[in-house]
Design an enzyme around this catalytic site. Structure first.
Site, PDB file in Angstrom:
ATOM      1  N   HIS A 135       0.821  -1.213   0.000  1.00 33.27           N
ATOM      2  CA  HIS A 135       0.000   0.000   0.000  1.00 33.27           C
ATOM      3  C   HIS A 135       0.855   1.264   0.000  1.00 33.27           C
ATOM      4  O   HIS A 135       2.058   1.221   0.282  1.00 33.27           O
ATOM      5  CB  HIS A 135      -0.919   0.026   1.223  1.00 33.27           C
ATOM      6  CG  HIS A 135      -2.131  -0.846   1.068  1.00 33.27           C
ATOM      7  ND1 HIS A 135      -2.092  -2.198   1.279  1.00 33.27           N
ATOM      8  CD2 HIS A 135      -3.422  -0.560   0.701  1.00 33.27           C
ATOM      9  CE1 HIS A 135      -3.297  -2.715   1.064  1.00 33.27           C
ATOM     10  NE2 HIS A 135      -4.112  -1.744   0.712  1.00 33.27           N
ATOM     11  N   LYS A 139      -0.923   5.097   4.650  1.00 28.74           N
ATOM     12  CA  LYS A 139      -1.893   4.222   5.323  1.00 28.74           C
ATOM     13  C   LYS A 139      -1.509   4.044   6.789  1.00 28.74           C
ATOM     14  O   LYS A 139      -0.354   3.721   7.096  1.00 28.74           O
ATOM     15  CB  LYS A 139      -1.936   2.873   4.600  1.00 28.74           C
ATOM     16  CG  LYS A 139      -2.958   1.908   5.139  1.00 28.74           C
ATOM     17  CD  LYS A 139      -3.156   0.721   4.188  1.00 28.74           C
ATOM     18  CE  LYS A 139      -4.115  -0.299   4.754  1.00 28.74           C
ATOM     19  NZ  LYS A 139      -5.425   0.262   5.090  1.00 28.74           N
TER      20      LYS A 139
HETATM   21  N1  LIG Z   1     -13.097  -0.498   2.045  1.00 33.01           N
HETATM   22  C1  LIG Z   1     -12.345  -0.008   1.044  1.00 33.01           C
HETATM   23  O1  LIG Z   1     -12.527  -0.347  -0.145  1.00 33.01           O
HETATM   24  C2  LIG Z   1     -11.259   0.974   1.379  1.00 33.01           C
HETATM   25  C3  LIG Z   1     -10.529   1.609   0.380  1.00 33.01           C
HETATM   26  C4  LIG Z   1      -9.583   2.543   0.750  1.00 33.01           C
HETATM   27  C5  LIG Z   1      -9.404   2.852   2.075  1.00 33.01           C
HETATM   28  N2  LIG Z   1     -10.120   2.199   3.023  1.00 33.01           N
HETATM   29  C6  LIG Z   1     -10.025   2.519   4.435  1.00 33.01           C
HETATM   30  O2  LIG Z   1     -10.771   3.721   4.649  1.00 33.01           O
HETATM   31  C7  LIG Z   1     -10.218   4.435   5.756  1.00 33.01           C
HETATM   32  C8  LIG Z   1      -9.927   5.854   5.322  1.00 33.01           C
HETATM   33  O3  LIG Z   1      -8.890   5.857   4.375  1.00 33.01           O
HETATM   34  P1  LIG Z   1      -8.403   7.228   3.719  1.00 33.01           P
HETATM   35  O4  LIG Z   1      -7.248   6.881   2.862  1.00 33.01           O
HETATM   36  O5  LIG Z   1      -9.564   7.944   3.135  1.00 33.01           O
HETATM   37  O6  LIG Z   1      -7.910   8.004   5.018  1.00 33.01           O
HETATM   38  P2  LIG Z   1      -7.734   9.591   5.213  1.00 33.01           P
HETATM   39  O7  LIG Z   1      -6.833   9.759   6.380  1.00 33.01           O
HETATM   40  O8  LIG Z   1      -7.388  10.247   3.922  1.00 33.01           O
HETATM   41  O9  LIG Z   1      -9.208  10.107   5.592  1.00 33.01           O
HETATM   42  C9  LIG Z   1      -9.801   9.929   6.828  1.00 33.01           C
HETATM   43  C10 LIG Z   1     -10.715  11.121   7.065  1.00 33.01           C
HETATM   44  O10 LIG Z   1     -11.454  10.875   8.255  1.00 33.01           O
HETATM   45  C11 LIG Z   1     -11.509  12.102   8.972  1.00 33.01           C
HETATM   46  N3  LIG Z   1     -11.808  11.840  10.365  1.00 33.01           N
HETATM   47  C12 LIG Z   1     -10.949  11.504  11.362  1.00 33.01           C
HETATM   48  N4  LIG Z   1     -11.612  11.370  12.515  1.00 33.01           N
HETATM   49  C13 LIG Z   1     -12.912  11.624  12.247  1.00 33.01           C
HETATM   50  C14 LIG Z   1     -14.104  11.650  13.037  1.00 33.01           C
HETATM   51  N5  LIG Z   1     -14.074  11.375  14.366  1.00 33.01           N
HETATM   52  N6  LIG Z   1     -15.280  11.937  12.433  1.00 33.01           N
HETATM   53  C15 LIG Z   1     -15.325  12.222  11.113  1.00 33.01           C
HETATM   54  N7  LIG Z   1     -14.235  12.223  10.313  1.00 33.01           N
HETATM   55  C16 LIG Z   1     -13.053  11.931  10.888  1.00 33.01           C
HETATM   56  C17 LIG Z   1     -10.148  12.729   8.732  1.00 33.01           C
HETATM   57  O11 LIG Z   1     -10.153  14.125   9.034  1.00 33.01           O
HETATM   58  C18 LIG Z   1      -9.956  12.438   7.255  1.00 33.01           C
HETATM   59  O12 LIG Z   1     -10.522  13.452   6.458  1.00 33.01           O
HETATM   60  C19 LIG Z   1      -9.009   3.624   6.214  1.00 33.01           C
HETATM   61  O13 LIG Z   1      -9.379   2.744   7.254  1.00 33.01           O
HETATM   62  C20 LIG Z   1      -8.664   2.808   4.965  1.00 33.01           C
HETATM   63  O14 LIG Z   1      -7.972   1.615   5.256  1.00 33.01           O
HETATM   64  C21 LIG Z   1     -11.028   1.269   2.700  1.00 33.01           C
HETATM   65  O1  LIG Z   2      -5.679   2.801   1.135  1.00 29.66           O
HETATM   66  C1  LIG Z   2      -6.128   2.140   2.081  1.00 29.66           C
HETATM   67  O2  LIG Z   2      -5.962   2.472   3.275  1.00 29.66           O
HETATM   68  C2  LIG Z   2      -6.883   0.898   1.806  1.00 29.66           C
HETATM   69  N1  LIG Z   2      -7.464   0.306   2.807  1.00 29.66           N
HETATM   70  C3  LIG Z   2      -8.245  -0.888   2.739  1.00 29.66           C
HETATM   71  C4  LIG Z   2      -7.587  -2.002   3.481  1.00 29.66           C
HETATM   72  O3  LIG Z   2      -6.932  -1.760   4.503  1.00 29.66           O
HETATM   73  O4  LIG Z   2      -7.749  -3.166   3.067  1.00 29.66           O
HETATM   74  C5  LIG Z   2      -8.606  -1.255   1.307  1.00 29.66           C
HETATM   75  C6  LIG Z   2      -7.515  -0.998   0.350  1.00 29.66           C
HETATM   76  C7  LIG Z   2      -7.019   0.433   0.428  1.00 29.66           C
END
Ligand SMILES: NC(=O)c1ccc[n+]([C@@H]2O[C@H](COP(=O)([O-])OP(=O)(O)OC[C@H]3O[C@@H](n4cnc5c(N)ncnc54)[C@H](O)[C@@H]3O)[C@@H](O)[C@H]2O)c1
Ligand SMILES: O=C(O)C1=N[C@H](C(=O)O)CCC1
Length: 250
Positions: A135, A139
């Site tokens: 990643h 992250k």
């Molecule tokens: N399920 C999927 O397909 C997928 C894909 C990518 C990322 N993710 C996951 O999604 C999550 C976010 O990833 P990201 O890259 O967008 O992170 P990021 O750090 O860019 O964004 C997180 C956001 O949440 C906000 N935040 C923090 N605390 C908060 C609160 N109490 N209330 C509201 N907002 C709050 C932050 O200010 C920020 O804007 C991670 O856990 C990541 O692993 C999942």
């Molecule tokens: O970018 C991230 O953070 C991602 N989080 C998810 C994970 O932890 O599996 C999905 C992939 C991207």
């Protein structure tokens, strides 16, 4: 129109979700909230489905607050354990609206969902299995939620097939064998230039199978997010549902 609020709207994923909701023909953006905003602004009156992409340390509290507000939630944030899922189930049992839903997906990209599924299919046929996730270096959690889920699925498929532990003669390990999830070693790489990638490796004597999924851009997650919003908005998925595979004919 499905009214969608986004929590974590300023983040890497949340900002893409805001754009996706604005650009889809059947969804409209209600509220776009981020850290410090009051979640009690979100009500069944202004929102059908909330999409939550924040950080693992706050996601459970956000989901519990949103359930108490009477809205359905689609969660992309990682870090979900069985104990946290039980807390959500308990909250749903006491929720203000009948049949409320919380849908959680470790990964919304079709490539990753299929890789996860194919890994479970392959698992009974190989003596060895390991998972590598790669990643972007911003992250905050390791291993990825997807890799954790894939390892759990491989372990469950091996157990159901009566396989024993993976062979491993390691006598010294400073951490280089990775985190062990249900007996499956999971390795995490963080590298500038990467986005989200995963390999499930399987080995027998004289042969190897590699199942690999690559998300090069966060737009890859958006069709899955919109599919989840549409499915959850039907009201047909009360309770907690984990995994986009539940919405695909696999
Ligand atoms: N399920 C999927 O397909 C997928 C894909 C990518 C990322 N993710 C996951 O999604 C999550 C976010 O990833 P990201 O890259 O967008 O992170 P990021 O750090 O860019 O964004 C997180 C956001 O949440 C906000 N935040 C923090 N605390 C908060 C609160 N109490 N209330 C509201 N907002 C709050 C932050 O200010 C920020 O804007 C991670 O856990 C990541 O692993 C999942
Ligand atoms: O970018 C991230 O953070 C991602 N989080 C998810 C994970 O932890 O599996 C999905 C992939 C991207």
């Amino acid at each position: 129109m499905i009214k969608v609020s986004v929590v974590g709207a300023k983040g890497r994923m949340g900002s893409h979700v805001v754009d996706a909701v604005n650009n889809a023909a059947d969804t409209e953006l209600a509220l776009a909230l981020d850290a410090g905003d009051d979640l009690t602004q979100i009500t069944p009156g202004n929102t059908d489905v909330v999409v939550e992409f924040t950080v693992p340390s706050v996601s459970l509290d956000n989901v519990l607050a949103l359930v108490a507000q009477g809205v359905d939630v689609v969660v992309g944030t990682t870090g979900w354990t069985d104990e946290k899922l039980d807390q959500v189930r308990a909250a749903l049992a006491a929720a203000p609206r009948e049949g409320q839903s919380v849908f959680i997906a470790p990964n919304f990209a079709i490539s990753a969902v299929l890789a996860d599924y194919f890994a479970k299919v392959a698992a009974p046929y190989f003596e060895s299995a390991e998972v590598i996730e790669l990643h972007h270096p911003n992250k905050v959690d390791a291993p990825s939620g997807t890799a954790f889920h894939t390892a759990q699925g491989i372990a469950a498929a091996r157990k159901a097939a009566g396989l024993g532990p993976v062979p491993d003669a390691t006598e010294t390990d400073g951490g280089s064998r990775g985190q062990v999830v249900d007996g499956i070693h999971v390795h995490a790489v963080r590298l500038r230039g990467l986005n989200a990638h995963e390999e499930a490796l399987f080995g027998n004597d004289g042969e190897q199978l590699t199942i690999r999924a690559d998300s090069f851009d966060r737009i890859s997650f958006m069709p899955g997010v919109l599919l989840a919003v549409r499915k959850v908005s039907t009201g047909a998925y009360p309770g907690v549902t984990v995994g986009l595979d539940n919405f695909l004919d696999l």
